[in-house]
Enzyme design. Structure first.
Site, mmCIF file in Angstrom:
data_model
loop_
_atom_site.group_PDB
_atom_site.id
_atom_site.type_symbol
_atom_site.label_atom_id
_atom_site.label_comp_id
_atom_site.label_asym_id
_atom_site.label_seq_id
_atom_site.Cartn_x
_atom_site.Cartn_y
_atom_site.Cartn_z
ATOM 1 N N ASP A 116 0.837 -1.198 0.000
ATOM 2 C CA ASP A 116 0.000 0.000 0.000
ATOM 3 C C ASP A 116 0.878 1.257 0.000
ATOM 4 O O ASP A 116 1.696 1.448 0.909
ATOM 5 C CB ASP A 116 -0.860 -0.071 1.272
ATOM 6 C CG ASP A 116 -1.995 0.928 1.279
ATOM 7 O OD1 ASP A 116 -2.046 1.781 0.378
ATOM 8 O OD2 ASP A 116 -2.830 0.846 2.196
ATOM 9 N N ASP A 118 -10.638 3.976 -1.255
ATOM 10 C CA ASP A 118 -11.235 2.961 -0.378
ATOM 11 C C ASP A 118 -12.750 2.847 -0.533
ATOM 12 O O ASP A 118 -13.465 3.846 -0.638
ATOM 13 C CB ASP A 118 -10.932 3.296 1.092
ATOM 14 C CG ASP A 118 -9.479 3.053 1.428
ATOM 15 O OD1 ASP A 118 -8.651 2.945 0.505
ATOM 16 O OD2 ASP A 118 -9.173 2.967 2.635
HETATM 17 C C1 GAL Z 1 -5.606 2.161 2.930
HETATM 18 C C2 GAL Z 1 -6.045 1.020 2.046
HETATM 19 C C3 GAL Z 1 -7.022 0.179 2.833
HETATM 20 C C4 GAL Z 1 -6.332 -0.330 4.088
HETATM 21 C C5 GAL Z 1 -5.760 0.823 4.890
HETATM 22 C C6 GAL Z 1 -4.927 0.336 6.051
HETATM 23 O O1 GAL Z 1 -4.711 2.948 2.243
HETATM 24 O O2 GAL Z 1 -6.635 1.516 0.887
HETATM 25 O O3 GAL Z 1 -7.487 -0.887 2.042
HETATM 26 O O4 GAL Z 1 -5.307 -1.207 3.701
HETATM 27 O O5 GAL Z 1 -4.949 1.648 4.089
HETATM 28 O O6 GAL Z 1 -4.316 1.384 6.749
#
Ligand code: GAL
Length: 406
Positions: free
Chosen positions: A161, A231
Site C-alpha cells: 500500500d 477505499d
Molecule cells: C488504505 C487502504 C485500505 C487499508 C488501509 C490500512 O490505504 O486503501 O485498504 O489497507 O490503508 O491502513
C-alpha cells in the site's frame, strides 16, 4: 594425426556440454523457476481481509477465528482461500533491521502454520513507505529483508500500500509527473523483485488507489492485482460509485493481472441484502478479486448465501478471465455483460434508483440470437425470453443476474 586432434576437441566439447547440462539439472532440482503471473493468479484471488470489519483492532484471535470460519462455514469450499492480515500487525525492527510483529500477533509463524494447516493460504500487508497508512513501520529501506521474512514465515500474498511513500515521491518529484510515475513503478518493482528473489510464490497485490492509470502498468511492475479506486466503505452510495465506474477497464484484466475495485463489504451491515447482492454481482461481472471483509465467525445465513452463491462465484472465476463491461444504460438502469468460457455470457441488470424499475434486456444487446437460453443466477432457475427479450422488475438498488447460453 589431424583427424585425432579434431576428434579430441569434439570430445572435449561434449564433455563440457555434459557438465553444463548436469549443473543445470541439479540447479533446477534445487530451485524451481518462479511461477508466472498467470500461474500465481489464474483467476481473481478469493479470500478474506481483516480491514473492512476489524481495521486497527485486528489481533491473532480474530484471524484464527476467521480462518476457522472460512472452512467451517463452507466459504473455503466455495473457493475462498487467502486469509490476509491488513495494516496494524507490524511491530519493531531488530538491531539487524528485521521486522517483528507487535503484541497483537505474538507468534506470526505459528499463526501462518495454523492457516496453512486448514488448507488455506496466508497474506500480509506492508507499504513501500517508512510508515503504513495506519502509522506502523513500512518496508522503506528494508524491502529485501521484509520479503525474506515473509517467505520464511510462509506468506503467500502481499498487499503493498503506497501510503507514506506518496509523500517521499511528492518531495522528490514535485510537479514532475513523469518522475512521480517512475518512482511509483520503481517502488512496486523493487518489492516484486525482492519477493521473486525468495523463490516463494507470493501473489503481489498493489494498492495505490487507482491513480496514474495503474491498469496500464501494474502488470509490468509485477502486480497480480491493483486497486483501481480509493477505499470502499459499507454504503450503497460508495460501493455503487466505485463499481459502476469501472466501465472501460476490461481490456487491462486477464489471468495473472486483475483490476481490483477494493474488497467486499457484504455482511458488514451498512447495506440491505439486495444491495449486497448488487455488490457481489457487479464484482463477479468485473472479474474482481473476491476478498470478503466481514466477520466470518458471525455471518448470517443470508450473508453466507450471498458470498457463496456458486453460480455467481463461477462467473467471477470463469477460466477465460475476461472482465465484463457496461453494454447499455438508461437513466438509473444499467446492463453489464461478461464473456464466459465456451461462448456463454453473464449479464447483470442493475437498478441504481431508490424505486423499483422495470427493465427489458434484449439478447441482441450482447449479439445473441433470440432463442438463447437464460438462467437466473440468484433464483437458481431457468427463465424464458420472449421474442429475444426478457422483461423483469428490479427492486430498488437491486439486480437480476443471468447466464446466457446460445
Ligand atoms: C488504505 C487502504 C485500505 C487499508 C488501509 C490500512 O490505504 O486503501 O485498504 O489497507 O490503508 O491502513
Amino acid at each position: 594425426m589431424k583427424m585425432k586432434t579434431v576428434s579430441s576437441a569434439v570430445l572435449r566439447r561434449f564433455a563440457a556440454l555434459g557438465v553444463i547440462l548436469l549443473c543445470a539439472s541439479t540447479l533446477s532440482a534445487q530451485k524451481r523457476p518462479y511461477p508466472t503471473a498467470a500461474q500465481l493468479a489464474p483467476t481473481p484471488p478469493m479470500g478474506w481481509n481483516s480491514w473492512n470489519h476489524f481495521a486497527g483492532k485486528v489481533d491473532e484471535a480474530d484471524v484464527r477465528a476467521a480462518a476457522k470460519a472460512m472452512v467451517t462455514s463452507g466459504m473455503a469450499a466455495a473457493g475462498y482461500k487467502y486469509i490476509v492480515i491488513d495494516d496494524t500487525w507490524e511491530g519493531q525492527r531488530d538491531a539487524q533491521g528485521f521486522i517483528h510483529p507487535n503484541s497483537k500477533f505474538p507468534d506470526m509463524p505459528g499463526l501462518i502454520a495454523y492457516v496453512h494447516s486448514l488448507g488455506l493460504k496466508f497474506g500480509i500487508y506492508s507499504s513501500p513507505g517508512p510508515r503504513t497508512c495506519a502509522g506502523y513501520p513500512g518496508s522503506y529501506g528494508h524491502e529485501q529483508q521484509d520479503a525474506e521474512t515473509y517467505a520464511k514465515w510462509g506468506v503467500d500474498y502481499l498487499k503493498y500500500d503506497l501510503c507514506s511513500y506518496g509523500e517521499i515521491i511528492h518531495k522528490a518529484a514535485g510537479d514532475d509527473l513523469a518522475k512521480n510515475l517512475a518512482m511509483q513503478k520503481a517502488a512496486y518493482e523493487k518489492m516484486h523483485k525482492a519477493l521473486e528473489s525468495t523463490g516463494r510464490p507470493i501473489v503481489f497485490s498493489m494498492c495505490q488507489y487507482g491513480t496514474d492509470s495503474v491498469w496500464k502498468w501494474g502488470a509490468g511492475v509485477g502486480g497480480n492485482l491493483w486497486r483501481t479506486t480509493g477505499d470502499i466503505n459499507d454504503t450503497y452510495r460508495r460501493m455503487a460509485a466505485i463499481g459502476f465506474n469501472q466501465a472501460g477497464l476490461a481490456k487491462f484484466a486477464g489471468p495473472g493481472h486483475w483490476n481490483d475495485p477494493d474488497m467486499l463489504e457484504v455482511g458488514n451491515g451498512g447495506m440491505t441484502d439486495e444491495e449486497y447482492r448488487t455488490h457481489m454481482s457487479l464484482w463477479a461481472i468485473l472479474a474482481a478479486p473476491l476478498i470478503a471483509g466481514n466477520d466470518l465467525s458471525a455471518m448470517t445465513p443470508v450473508t453466507l448465501s450471498i458470498l457463496t452463491n456458486r453460480e455467481v462465484v463461477a462467473v467471477d472465476q470463469d477460466r477465460l478471465g475476461k472482465e465484463g463491461d457496461r453494454v447499455w444504460q438508461q437513466g438509473p438502469l444499467q446492463i453489464w455483460a461478461k464473456p464466459l468460457a465456451g461462448g456463454a455470457e453473464a449479464v447483470g441488470l442493475f437498478n441504481t434508483s431508490y424505486n423499483p424499475h422495470i427493465v427489458t434486456f434484449k439478447l441482441s444487446m450482447i449479439g445473441f440470437p433470440a432463442g438463447a437460453h437464460l438462467r437466473d443466477l440468484w433464483k437458481h432457475e431457468d427463465v424464458q425470453a420472449t421474442n429475444g427479450e426478457y422483461t423483469v422488475e428490479l427492486p430498488r438498488h437491486g439486480v437480476v443476474m443471468l447466464k446466457v447460453t446460445r
